[in-house]
Design a protein around this motif. Sequence first.
Motif, short mmCIF file in Angstrom:
data_model
loop_
_atom_site.label_atom_id
_atom_site.label_comp_id
_atom_site.label_asym_id
_atom_site.label_seq_id
_atom_site.Cartn_x
_atom_site.Cartn_y
_atom_site.Cartn_z
N ARG A 35 44.05 68.31 27.36
CA ARG A 35 45.15 68.83 26.53
C ARG A 35 46.30 67.84 26.46
O ARG A 35 46.95 67.72 25.43
N CYS A 36 46.55 67.16 27.56
CA CYS A 36 47.63 66.17 27.59
C CYS A 36 47.35 65.06 26.57
O CYS A 36 48.23 64.67 25.81
N PHE A 37 46.11 64.53 26.57
CA PHE A 37 45.75 63.49 25.60
C PHE A 37 45.86 63.99 24.17
O PHE A 37 46.34 63.28 23.29
N VAL A 38 45.43 65.21 23.92
CA VAL A 38 45.49 65.77 22.57
C VAL A 38 46.95 65.94 22.13
O VAL A 38 47.32 65.56 21.01
N LEU A 39 47.79 66.49 23.00
CA LEU A 39 49.20 66.69 22.64
C LEU A 39 49.94 65.38 22.45
O LEU A 39 50.73 65.23 21.50
N VAL A 40 49.70 64.42 23.32
CA VAL A 40 50.37 63.13 23.19
C VAL A 40 49.89 62.40 21.94
O VAL A 40 50.68 61.80 21.21
N GLY A 41 48.59 62.49 21.64
CA GLY A 41 48.07 61.89 20.41
C GLY A 41 48.66 62.54 19.17
O GLY A 41 49.02 61.85 18.21
N ALA A 42 48.77 63.85 19.18
CA ALA A 42 49.37 64.56 18.05
C ALA A 42 50.84 64.18 17.89
O ALA A 42 51.32 63.99 16.76
N ALA A 43 51.55 64.05 19.00
CA ALA A 43 52.96 63.65 18.94
C ALA A 43 53.09 62.24 18.36
O ALA A 43 54.02 61.96 17.58
N ILE A 45 51.07 60.83 16.19
CA ILE A 45 50.80 60.92 14.75
C ILE A 45 52.02 61.48 14.02
O ILE A 45 52.42 60.97 12.97
N VAL A 46 52.64 62.51 14.58
CA VAL A 46 53.84 63.09 13.97
C VAL A 46 54.98 62.07 13.93
O VAL A 46 55.66 61.92 12.90
N LEU A 47 55.18 61.35 15.02
CA LEU A 47 56.25 60.35 15.04
C LEU A 47 55.97 59.19 14.08
O LEU A 47 56.89 58.67 13.45
N ALA A 48 54.70 58.80 13.96
CA ALA A 48 54.36 57.75 13.00
C ALA A 48 54.62 58.22 11.57
O ALA A 48 55.16 57.47 10.75
N ALA A 49 54.25 59.46 11.26
CA ALA A 49 54.50 59.99 9.91
C ALA A 49 55.99 60.12 9.64
O ALA A 49 56.47 59.82 8.54
N LEU A 50 56.73 60.55 10.65
CA LEU A 50 58.18 60.66 10.49
C LEU A 50 58.81 59.29 10.28
O LEU A 50 59.67 59.12 9.40
N SER A 51 58.37 58.31 11.03
CA SER A 51 58.90 56.95 10.86
C SER A 51 58.54 56.40 9.48
O SER A 51 59.35 55.72 8.85
N TRP A 52 57.34 56.68 9.03
CA TRP A 52 56.91 56.18 7.74
C TRP A 52 57.69 56.85 6.61
O TRP A 52 57.92 56.25 5.56
N SER A 53 58.12 58.08 6.81
CA SER A 53 58.83 58.80 5.75
C SER A 53 60.27 58.33 5.57
O SER A 53 60.90 58.65 4.57
N ILE A 54 60.79 57.55 6.48
CA ILE A 54 62.16 57.02 6.37
C ILE A 54 62.10 55.69 5.63
O ILE A 54 61.52 54.72 6.10
N LYS A 55 62.70 55.65 4.46
CA LYS A 55 62.58 54.48 3.58
C LYS A 55 63.14 53.22 4.21
O LYS A 55 62.56 52.14 4.06
N SER A 56 64.23 53.32 4.94
CA SER A 56 64.83 52.11 5.53
C SER A 56 63.91 51.48 6.57
O SER A 56 63.94 50.27 6.78
N ILE A 57 63.08 52.28 7.21
CA ILE A 57 62.12 51.72 8.16
C ILE A 57 60.95 51.09 7.42
O ILE A 57 60.47 50.01 7.80
N ARG A 58 60.48 51.73 6.36
CA ARG A 58 59.36 51.17 5.58
C ARG A 58 59.71 49.84 4.96
O ARG A 58 58.85 48.96 4.84
#
Length: 63
Positions: A35-43, A45-58
């Motif tokens: 469960r730890c690996f699954v939760l950390v992996g999901a986190a 992915i969410v942080l990568a998507a959030l970072s990608w959604s910020i135009k100044s970072i892209r």
Amino acid sequence: MLGTGFGLYGAVCSWAMPVGLIFSTLFADSIGATRCFVLVGAAMIVLAALSWSIKSIRTIDQH
């Protein structure tokens, strides 16, 4: 001044790794390693998507 900054950065990074390992061990022990690996992996992915959604970072390499 640059050497002082790098020295402080190195000290913080050296201190953060054992503390993070302690917390991750306690977290994995409490919920289970799988469960730890699954939760950390999901986190991640969410942080990568959030970072990608910020135009100044892209577009940081275009500045």
